[in-house]
Design a protein around this motif. Structure first.
Motif, PDB file in Angstrom:
ATOM      1  N   PRO A  62     -38.084 -33.572  24.867  1.00  0.00           N
ATOM      2  CA  PRO A  62     -37.222 -32.688  23.911  1.00  0.00           C
ATOM      3  C   PRO A  62     -35.700 -33.048  24.178  1.00  0.00           C
ATOM      4  O   PRO A  62     -35.194 -33.004  25.204  1.00  0.00           O
ATOM      5  CB  PRO A  62     -37.671 -31.356  24.492  1.00  0.00           C
ATOM      6  N   HIS A  63     -35.133 -32.977  22.747  1.00  0.00           N
ATOM      7  CA  HIS A  63     -33.654 -33.154  22.508  1.00  0.00           C
ATOM      8  C   HIS A  63     -33.003 -31.668  22.632  1.00  0.00           C
ATOM      9  O   HIS A  63     -33.468 -30.585  22.658  1.00  0.00           O
ATOM     10  CB  HIS A  63     -33.391 -33.937  21.467  1.00  0.00           C
ATOM     11  N   VAL A  64     -31.709 -31.810  22.588  1.00  0.00           N
ATOM     12  CA  VAL A  64     -30.906 -30.827  22.833  1.00  0.00           C
ATOM     13  C   VAL A  64     -29.969 -30.684  21.421  1.00  0.00           C
ATOM     14  O   VAL A  64     -29.539 -31.451  20.840  1.00  0.00           O
ATOM     15  CB  VAL A  64     -29.945 -30.657  23.907  1.00  0.00           C
ATOM     16  N   LEU A  65     -30.171 -29.252  20.730  1.00  0.00           N
ATOM     17  CA  LEU A  65     -29.171 -28.914  19.751  1.00  0.00           C
ATOM     18  C   LEU A  65     -28.044 -28.124  20.150  1.00  0.00           C
ATOM     19  O   LEU A  65     -28.477 -26.951  20.667  1.00  0.00           O
ATOM     20  CB  LEU A  65     -30.005 -28.205  18.553  1.00  0.00           C
ATOM     21  N   ASP A  72     -19.287 -26.939  15.071  1.00  0.00           N
ATOM     22  CA  ASP A  72     -20.179 -28.024  14.581  1.00  0.00           C
ATOM     23  C   ASP A  72     -21.329 -27.991  15.678  1.00  0.00           C
ATOM     24  O   ASP A  72     -21.389 -27.523  16.773  1.00  0.00           O
ATOM     25  CB  ASP A  72     -19.572 -29.500  14.761  1.00  0.00           C
ATOM     26  N   PHE A  73     -22.535 -28.817  15.380  1.00  0.00           N
ATOM     27  CA  PHE A  73     -23.565 -28.849  16.049  1.00  0.00           C
ATOM     28  C   PHE A  73     -23.905 -30.270  16.510  1.00  0.00           C
ATOM     29  O   PHE A  73     -23.775 -31.144  15.621  1.00  0.00           O
ATOM     30  CB  PHE A  73     -24.961 -28.257  15.413  1.00  0.00           C
TER      31      PHE A  73
END
Length: 552
Positions: A62-65, A72-73
């Motif tokens: 799983p990646h991170v937002l 900004d994101f």
């Protein structure tokens, strides 16, 4: 064994300590750490078996937002701690390796993954750089990761979960489990994953908390069902009831959008590329549900996604416009404030896609007001399908509450009957509010339940609608064998209110004549007007006869 370890050795030399000859479960590995990184005296530290994989592939994890300081994101790969001790027996790879991770959760300060039939929890307190490996292979620690599988006679891949007071309730498509601990501390020795119920579950929609209950959707039949789970505990099965039983055909089978607001006691359902939103509104005091109701909204455009933040409902339509509906009245909403003596009433104006306009040009010849160059807002309304109206809410004016429908709309220009050249006005699209009342029966209260007499003879003479804040509305009687009868009512008599006051009432009781059998009439209440139409209660009067039936 450990007694054979020398006090001087080569730097980074690795040995295996075998505590027993017939088992690998108590073996571990040590590395010699020489003083100042040199051969000679030093100390032995625990390490991992040479040659085994120590890293998790963060490209498939799983990646991170992450929200940045400037608003900004940033989407990035998450870093994970490596396996620094043990081997495949004493410190194996977590069970999600090689499987699809169905859901990422947080539970008791641990990062939790649901993969297959397993719940995998990281070490606590390491959420910024999670670790799914033990710190030592010498003993089981309370801060070790937890990897536990559910046991069931059905295929039970876990798809979602929600934290409750008793633990973590996790859901498969046909069964529910509770991850909990009988001890005060949750660790690998005390963690248990028990089956608590066997109900079907729609894996595309997450379970939600309604305060004292957990709600989830079941789509195993032709229509979807909304269930609520009450009293989730370790030692007994919870109570599960179908909340949508009174509207069995309302929810479509393939709904895939769900959001809720506990503060507003509201749950909203929808389907991607549909313009219908289904709503469930409830009122609870403590553990008792006092009132509940179902309704639906029809939107201008189909929606792609929706969500609720605080008291605001956001929807993304198929034109990629993000729109907002206030669930509670805000200071910026168009409304009319009226003070009579010491009492102040606030009347909310009901308009869709509303904004303000000024500087209209009035023509005494045509008696029309023209507004030009409205491209800053009129082009932004996506696929409007209602009637564009103008409303005057200036309480300092002598014609507060007046409204007019726009007659000609051409490009960025439109005209309105009457003189609207002075002042700031609210403009938007009106929409229909509609309530269809159920059939009326004589009811009797028995304990905490109401029993309806459906075999009796009942002729409804009149119904009384108890309104709160109200303006203009229409009632329709749909009668078997007769034409529909509609009547439009205005809450204020034109010869009795002051011209500087709003033509609305803070409360009002309207009597609707009916004189029909309860089986032959349906009553509708509608309002397609910017004025409010707040219905609080309904009562009826009529002739009732039990038809001399003797019931046992």
């Amino acid at each position: 064994n450990i007694a054979d370890l020398p006090i001087q050795c080569r730097h980074n030399y690795i040995v295996k300590v075998s505590n027993s000859s017939n088992s690998n479960d108590d073996d571990y590995y040590l590395k010699f750490q020489g003083t100042d990184g040199r051969d000679g005296p030093g100390s032995w530290i625990e390490c991992a078996q040479p040659g085994i994989a120590s890293n998790l592939d963060n490209s498939t994890m799983p990646h991170v937002l992450q929200r940045q300081a400037d608003g900004d994101f940033l989407v990035k790969r998450q870093g994970y701690n490596v396996r620094s001790v043990g081997d495949e027996d004493t410190n194996p790879m977590p069970s999600f390796v090689g499987k699809t991770i169905n859901r990422v959760l947080f539970f008791r300060n641990r990062l939790a993954f649901l993969a297959g039939e397993n719940v995998i929890l990281s070490r606590p307190g390491e959420l910024s750089y999670p670790s799914f490996f033990a710190k030592t292979a010498l003993a089981v620690s309370a801060v070790d990761p937890i990897d536990i599988s559910c046991s069931s006679s059905f295929p039970s891949d876990l798809y979602d979960g929600i934290e409750v007071a008793a633990g973590l309730a996790v859901f498969s498509t046909n069964q529910q489990f509770l991850l909990s601990s009988d001890a005060e501390i949750l660790n690998p020795d005390t963690a248990k994953l028990r089956s608590i119920s066997t109900y079907n579950y729609n894996k595309d929609l997450p379970p939600i908390s309604l305060g004292t209950t957990v709600g989830y959707v079941d789509n195993s039949g032709k229509y979807s069902r909304f269930n609520e789970m009450v009293n989730v505990q370790r030692e007994q099965e919870p109570l599960v009831g179908e909340t949508s039983k009174i509207v069995p055909t309302l929810l479509e089978k393939d709904i895939d959008l769900l959001t809720n607001s506990r503060e507003n006691s509201l749950v909203l359902f929808s389907k991607t590329n549909s313009d219908i939103v289904y709503g469930f509104k409830y009122l609870s005091y403590g553990e008792e549900r006092k009132q509940q109701a179902w309704f639906k909204w029809k939107l201008n455009n189909p929606i792609k996604y929706h969500f609720i933040i605080d008291d605001e409902y956001f929807l993304l339509d198929t034109d990629n416009f993000l729109q907002k509906i206030n669930l509670m009245q805000q200071d910026t909403d168009p409304s009319i404030d009226e003070t009579v003596g010491s009492d102040t009433s606030n009347y909310l104006i009901h308009l869709d896609n509303w904004t303000t306009v000024t500087n209209g040009s009035y023509s005494a010849t045509t008696k029309l007001t023209t507004f030009t160059n409205q491209s800053d807002w009129i082009d932004q309304v996506t696929s409007p399908n209602g009637t564009l109206v103008l409303v005057d809410i200036d309480t300092g004016a002598t014609r507060v509450g007046r409204y007019a429908e726009c007659t000609v709309i051409s490009g960025d220009d439109f005209t309105v009957p009457g003189d609207w050249s002075t002042g700031t006005f609210y403009i938007g699209y009106i929409y229909e509010y509609s309530v269809s009342f159920p059939k009326f029966y004589m009811t009797q209260q028995q304990n905490q339940q109401s029993k309806s007499d459906v075999n009796s003879s009942l002729v409804i003479h009149r119904i009384k609608l108890n309104f709160g804040k109200s303006g203009l509305y229409t009632t329709t009687l749909q009668r078997t064998g007769k034409d529909d009868y509609s009547e439009t009512y205005e809450s204020a008599n034109l010869d009795e209110y002051l011209v500087s006051d709003a033509p609305y009432l803070p409360e009002h009781v309207q009597t609707i004549p009916v004189y029909e059998s309860n089986r032959n009439v349906n009553v509708l209440l509608k309002s397609s007007h910017p004025a409010p139409a707040t219905l609080h209660a309904l009562s009826w009067e009529g002739d009732y006869s039990p038809r001399n039936y003797k019931r046992v």
